[in-house]
Design a protein around this motif. Structure first.
Motif, PDB file in Angstrom:
ATOM      1  N   ASP A   1     -61.195  60.575 -19.465  1.00 23.84           N
ATOM      2  CA  ASP A   1     -60.309  59.422 -19.354  1.00 23.84           C
ATOM      3  C   ASP A   1     -60.450  58.793 -17.962  1.00 23.84           C
TER       4      ASP A   1
ATOM      5  N   ALA B   1     -54.649  58.756 -33.543  1.00 21.48           N
ATOM      6  CA  ALA B   1     -53.224  59.038 -33.331  1.00 21.48           C
ATOM      7  C   ALA B   1     -52.757  60.162 -34.243  1.00 21.48           C
TER       8      ALA B   1
ATOM      9  N   ARG C   1     -54.024  58.635 -28.780  1.00 16.28           N
ATOM     10  CA  ARG C   1     -52.584  58.646 -28.501  1.00 16.28           C
ATOM     11  C   ARG C   1     -52.005  59.949 -29.032  1.00 16.28           C
ATOM     12  N   MET C   2     -51.443  60.741 -28.120  1.00 20.23           N
ATOM     13  CA  MET C   2     -50.915  62.043 -28.511  1.00 20.23           C
ATOM     14  C   MET C   2     -49.737  62.409 -27.632  1.00 20.23           C
ATOM     15  N   HIS C   3     -49.128  63.564 -27.930  1.00 19.44           N
ATOM     16  CA  HIS C   3     -47.958  64.035 -27.196  1.00 19.44           C
ATOM     17  C   HIS C   3     -48.289  65.198 -26.269  1.00 19.44           C
TER      18      HIS C   3
ATOM     19  N   GLU D   1     -45.701  52.135 -24.137  1.00 22.75           N
ATOM     20  CA  GLU D   1     -44.523  52.883 -24.576  1.00 22.75           C
ATOM     21  C   GLU D   1     -44.404  52.885 -26.101  1.00 22.75           C
TER      22      GLU D   1
ATOM     23  N   ASN E   1     -51.435  56.991 -24.091  1.00 25.19           N
ATOM     24  CA  ASN E   1     -50.124  57.608 -24.264  1.00 25.19           C
ATOM     25  C   ASN E   1     -49.018  56.713 -23.723  1.00 25.19           C
ATOM     26  N   GLU E   2     -47.788  57.217 -23.700  1.00 28.67           N
ATOM     27  CA  GLU E   2     -46.638  56.393 -23.361  1.00 28.67           C
ATOM     28  C   GLU E   2     -46.661  55.907 -21.919  1.00 28.67           C
ATOM     29  N   ASP E   3     -47.441  56.557 -21.073  1.00 26.94           N
ATOM     30  CA  ASP E   3     -47.533  56.069 -19.695  1.00 26.94           C
ATOM     31  C   ASP E   3     -48.284  54.736 -19.628  1.00 26.94           C
TER      32      ASP E   3
ATOM     33  N   LYS F   1     -59.292  65.179 -20.750  1.00 23.41           N
ATOM     34  CA  LYS F   1     -58.705  64.388 -19.679  1.00 23.41           C
ATOM     35  C   LYS F   1     -59.778  63.939 -18.685  1.00 23.41           C
TER      36      LYS F   1
ATOM     37  N   TYR G   1     -50.668  65.402 -23.740  1.00 22.48           N
ATOM     38  CA  TYR G   1     -51.552  65.043 -22.622  1.00 22.48           C
ATOM     39  C   TYR G   1     -51.396  65.991 -21.438  1.00 22.48           C
TER      40      TYR G   1
ATOM     41  N   PHE H   1     -57.253  57.795 -23.076  1.00 19.64           N
ATOM     42  CA  PHE H   1     -55.922  58.089 -23.587  1.00 19.64           C
ATOM     43  C   PHE H   1     -55.068  56.828 -23.594  1.00 19.64           C
TER      44      PHE H   1
END
Length: 288
Positions: A161, A102, A145-147, A176, A171-173, A158, A149, A169
């Motif tokens: 994944d 992260a 976990r990153m911003h 959250e 991430n927030e998808d 990607k 993607y 990954f």
């Protein structure tokens, strides 16, 4: 009655301590927020002066009550059930260890994932294969976990994944709020994110990748001397990175003493605190 619960320990400069804030922003912050706070909450006596300066409140208004979000770290979690829920019941490879990578979001540039020479040249394919083979051999899954993607330049990551891969990954998808699942990871890899200070409460290993430390710290600024408050290996090559993870997977923990000392410094509250905070607020406003 306004209680600022904040989120995270101010490892980096925050609030009024940030560089290049205009006078209008300072006035707005002071008269709309700071002057109206009954209390600003933090996690340690050591942080009171920092929070006082950052939020323009007297030290008496900074309360060592803990962070409500850290209560999630003390809850039991069924790791395999949670992983199946996150990845929508797809068939996951068998694993003994979960690793969370992260890195910090950078305001003025992209984050370099795996910031080693081997990953950013013509040998990238070989480096990725080496990491995949290592994760397979040691029965690990690495969640990133990153911003960034959706940004360009990470198609090679990607592509990994996918179902059955050991590099995924997160991430927030998919999640959250990372605090919901932070306790299921056996190792945290980061750089300047204060998430590691929450993670200290679990007394589990850390690895740091501060590849742009001089540039980042000059631009953002830190409240503490970085190397003194980051108890973990800081590998600067692909092989050293893999070796550091291997040590941890094999039960060798060279930084436990430093980590526990750091935890005591930042985390005075080492148990669930939400109920206590509610009780303190009730007493503060005369409801008790």
């Amino acid at each position: 009655c306004i209680i600022n619960l904040w989120h995270g320990v101010p490892l980096k400069k925050i609030g009024m301590e940030q560089e290049n804030l205009g006078w209008m922003t300072k006035l707005y912050y002071k008269y709309l927020f700071a002057d109206n706070y009954e209390a600003v909450v933090t996690t340690s006596e050591e942080l009171i002066p920092v929070m006082s300066r950052s939020f323009l409140v007297e030290q008496e208004r900074v309360k060592v009550w803990g962070q409500p979000r850290n209560d999630k770290l003390f809850e039991k979690i069924n790791v395999r059930e949670q992983m199946q829920k996150i990845f929508q019941k797809e068939k996951l490879p068998e694993f003994d260890s979960l690793l969370l990578y992260a890195p910090t979001f950078r305001d003025d540039g992209e984050t370099r994932l795996f910031p080693f020479e081997e990953f950013h040249g013509e040998n990238r394919g070989r480096a990725v294969e080496q990491l995949q083979n290592f994760l397979e051999k040691n029965q690990c899954i690495m969640c990133i976990r990153m911003h960034l993607y959706e940004k360009e330049g990470y198609d090679w990551l990607k592509a990994l994944d996918r179902p059955g891969s050991r590099i995924r990954f997160l991430n927030e998808d998919r999640i959250e709020d990372i605090m919901e699942v932070l306790a299921m990871f056996d190792l945290l890899i980061t750089d300047y994110s204060s998430i590691y200070i929450d993670y200290l409460l679990l007394d589990r290993p850390l690895i740091f990748l501060p590849y742009d430390k001089e540039q980042y710290l000059k631009g953002r600024g830190m409240n503490f001397e970085y190397d003194k408050v980051t108890p973990g290996a800081k590998p600067d090559s692909q092989q050293k990175f893999i070796d550091a993870i291997a040590e941890i997977c094999h039960g060798r923990d060279r930084y436990q003493q430093e980590r526990q000392k750091c935890n005591l410094f930042f985390n005075e509250i080492q148990q669930p605190c939400m109920k206590n905070i509610c009780d303190e607020v009730k007493k503060h406003v005369g409801m008790d």
